[in-house]
Motif scaffolding. Structure first.
Motif, mmCIF file in Angstrom:
data_model
loop_
_atom_site.group_PDB
_atom_site.id
_atom_site.type_symbol
_atom_site.label_atom_id
_atom_site.label_comp_id
_atom_site.label_asym_id
_atom_site.label_seq_id
_atom_site.Cartn_x
_atom_site.Cartn_y
_atom_site.Cartn_z
ATOM 1 N N MET A 153 -56.962 50.507 5.300
ATOM 2 C CA MET A 153 -55.607 51.038 5.113
ATOM 3 C C MET A 153 -54.801 50.818 6.388
ATOM 4 O O MET A 153 -55.191 51.249 7.471
ATOM 5 C CB MET A 153 -55.673 52.538 4.791
ATOM 6 N N VAL A 154 -53.686 50.115 6.270
ATOM 7 C CA VAL A 154 -52.842 49.813 7.420
ATOM 8 C C VAL A 154 -51.729 50.854 7.520
ATOM 9 O O VAL A 154 -51.003 51.105 6.549
ATOM 10 C CB VAL A 154 -52.231 48.398 7.290
ATOM 11 N N LEU A 155 -51.599 51.478 8.688
ATOM 12 C CA LEU A 155 -50.555 52.473 8.899
ATOM 13 C C LEU A 155 -49.245 51.793 9.270
ATOM 14 O O LEU A 155 -49.234 50.808 10.017
ATOM 15 C CB LEU A 155 -50.961 53.441 10.013
ATOM 16 N N ARG A 156 -48.155 52.309 8.744
ATOM 17 C CA ARG A 156 -46.837 51.768 9.087
ATOM 18 C C ARG A 156 -46.410 52.303 10.448
ATOM 19 O O ARG A 156 -46.628 53.463 10.777
ATOM 20 C CB ARG A 156 -45.811 52.194 8.041
ATOM 21 N N ARG A 157 -45.745 51.451 11.219
ATOM 22 C CA ARG A 157 -45.232 51.903 12.512
ATOM 23 C C ARG A 157 -44.023 52.810 12.324
ATOM 24 O O ARG A 157 -43.905 53.846 12.959
ATOM 25 C CB ARG A 157 -44.843 50.701 13.371
ATOM 26 N N GLU A 158 -43.134 52.396 11.439
ATOM 27 C CA GLU A 158 -41.905 53.156 11.222
ATOM 28 C C GLU A 158 -41.507 53.043 9.756
ATOM 29 O O GLU A 158 -40.911 52.054 9.340
ATOM 30 C CB GLU A 158 -40.780 52.630 12.119
ATOM 31 N N PRO A 159 -41.813 54.050 8.955
ATOM 32 C CA PRO A 159 -41.457 53.991 7.529
ATOM 33 C C PRO A 159 -39.945 53.884 7.352
ATOM 34 O O PRO A 159 -39.172 54.415 8.147
ATOM 35 C CB PRO A 159 -41.971 55.334 6.990
ATOM 36 N N THR A 160 -39.531 53.191 6.304
ATOM 37 C CA THR A 160 -38.110 53.126 5.986
ATOM 38 C C THR A 160 -37.676 54.451 5.368
ATOM 39 O O THR A 160 -38.500 55.286 4.986
ATOM 40 C CB THR A 160 -37.806 51.992 5.001
ATOM 41 N N ALA A 161 -36.372 54.635 5.246
ATOM 42 C CA ALA A 161 -35.847 55.862 4.647
ATOM 43 C C ALA A 161 -36.340 56.003 3.208
ATOM 44 O O ALA A 161 -36.628 57.112 2.739
ATOM 45 C CB ALA A 161 -34.323 55.865 4.699
ATOM 46 N N ARG A 162 -36.437 54.898 2.504
ATOM 47 C CA ARG A 162 -36.901 54.937 1.108
ATOM 48 C C ARG A 162 -38.366 55.350 1.043
ATOM 49 O O ARG A 162 -38.764 56.134 0.169
ATOM 50 C CB ARG A 162 -36.691 53.564 0.467
ATOM 51 N N GLN A 163 -39.187 54.817 1.936
ATOM 52 C CA GLN A 163 -40.592 55.197 1.981
ATOM 53 C C GLN A 163 -40.745 56.668 2.360
ATOM 54 O O GLN A 163 -41.593 57.374 1.822
ATOM 55 C CB GLN A 163 -41.336 54.300 2.975
ATOM 56 N N MET A 164 -39.895 57.132 3.272
ATOM 57 C CA MET A 164 -39.939 58.541 3.664
ATOM 58 C C MET A 164 -39.501 59.438 2.513
ATOM 59 O O MET A 164 -40.036 60.533 2.335
ATOM 60 C CB MET A 164 -39.047 58.770 4.881
ATOM 61 N N ARG A 165 -38.531 58.980 1.729
ATOM 62 C CA ARG A 165 -38.072 59.787 0.604
ATOM 63 C C ARG A 165 -39.205 59.984 -0.407
ATOM 64 O O ARG A 165 -39.406 61.091 -0.937
ATOM 65 C CB ARG A 165 -36.875 59.117 -0.060
ATOM 66 N N ALA A 189 -56.385 64.054 6.265
ATOM 67 C CA ALA A 189 -55.593 63.171 7.123
ATOM 68 C C ALA A 189 -54.889 62.098 6.298
ATOM 69 O O ALA A 189 -53.731 61.742 6.567
ATOM 70 C CB ALA A 189 -56.477 62.523 8.180
ATOM 71 N N GLN A 190 -55.547 61.599 5.269
ATOM 72 C CA GLN A 190 -54.940 60.575 4.416
ATOM 73 C C GLN A 190 -53.783 61.150 3.599
ATOM 74 O O GLN A 190 -52.769 60.482 3.404
ATOM 75 C CB GLN A 190 -55.993 59.956 3.505
ATOM 76 N N ILE A 191 -53.926 62.387 3.141
ATOM 77 C CA ILE A 191 -52.816 63.040 2.433
ATOM 78 C C ILE A 191 -51.644 63.209 3.388
ATOM 79 O O ILE A 191 -50.478 62.982 3.016
ATOM 80 C CB ILE A 191 -53.258 64.404 1.876
ATOM 81 N N SER A 192 -51.921 63.588 4.622
ATOM 82 C CA SER A 192 -50.867 63.735 5.627
ATOM 83 C C SER A 192 -50.158 62.418 5.868
ATOM 84 O O SER A 192 -48.928 62.375 5.992
ATOM 85 C CB SER A 192 -51.467 64.255 6.933
#
Length: 283
Positions: A1-13, A41-44
């Protein structure tokens, strides 16, 4: 699973909405983790937008959260599956992140409402008008920087100019139409542009004249972007560092009411066109 550095606003929504569903179900993160057979941690990470969620897992969570809103779940699934790379991602380092997020929001919007008191709304601006505006608001910017901002604003207009445009309604105060952001020629050309584009079937432009009793305004410029379901609507307000996105349900309800209230006092479309034509003739 690759973590995003900076989620977009749409991903955050999407992440925020999943957290809301869990909270509404009265479950802790560890409970949701147990449902999926993953760690807390994965849910977070899912609920902070640092990682995505598959359709299977999303629907499994929604079922266990007892969410019976099928349209909402389908809309969240579409967000989770979305892999759009739009024009705003071509040069992501050239503009502040909120402006790129605004373009992404507009791209996915089902409709758009604007209320403006000081300037012609961005989607209706001519290139010369936008250049004059950015040059004034950011006098320290070099011409090349202003050019990038103008180019971004012109590209954003695709949502009302493409073959499948979204419905767009703008309520503009007379002050915004009278303020000469540029010279007379620039202002006249801008008013003419508003008249021309308002002829489109999917575009409605209405004016609030100065000569109006009992009008307290709407506070400041307001952009309302309609989502696939009302819960996924978004309001955008001007902030000191760029656009501010608002998606709390109570606030969305408030701004829907405010837009309808402002709209009830604005002139009808034809009277608005006559009003703008008169202003243009005066220049």
């Amino acid at each position: 699973m690759v973590l995003r550095r900076e989620p977009t606003a749409r991903q955050m929504r999407l992440a925020v909405e999943l957290r809301k569903l869990r909270d509404a179900a009265g479950l802790a993160a560890r409970d949701a983790a147990a449902l999926l057979g993953v760690s807390s941690a994965q849910i977070s990470q899912i609920e902070t937008g640092l990682t995505g969620v598959s359709e299977k897992r999303l629907r499994h969570l929604a079922a266990n959260y007892a969410c019976g809103d099928g349209e909402l779940i389908d809309a969240l699934v579409a967000m989770a599956r979305d892999r759009t790379r739009g024009w705003w991602e071509e040069h992501p380092c050239q503009l502040p992140t909120p402006f790129l997020e605004l373009a992404e929001l507009e791209h996915h919007a089902r409709y758009r409402w604007d209320v403006d008191f000081l300037h012609v709304p961005g989607l209706l601006q001519t290139e010369d008008y936008a250049r004059a505006l950015f040059s004034y608001v950011n006098p320290e910017f070099p011409a090349s920087e202003v050019a990038r901002w103008v180019e971004h604003r012109m590209k954003r207009k695709v949502i009302i100019e493409r073959p499948d445009p979204i419905p767009y309604e703008a309520v503009i105060h007379e002050a915004a139409l009278r303020i000469r952001v540029g010279d007379r020629a620039t202002t006249r050309a801008q008013l003419t542009r508003v008249l021309e584009i308002s002829e489109a079937d999917h575009i409605t432009v209405r004016v609030i004249p100065f000569d109006l009793d009992d009008f307290g305004g709407a506070g400041s410029t307001m952009v309302y972007a309609g989502g696939p379901v009302p819960r996924l609507d978004t309001v955008v307000r001007d902030g000191p560092n760029g656009p501010v996105f608002i998606d709390a349900e109570a606030q969305l309800s408030r701004y829907r009411t405010l837009f309808r209230r402002v709209g009830t006092v604005a002139l009808e479309s034809e009277r608005s066109r006559d009003f703008i034509y008169k202003l243009a003739k005066e220049l």
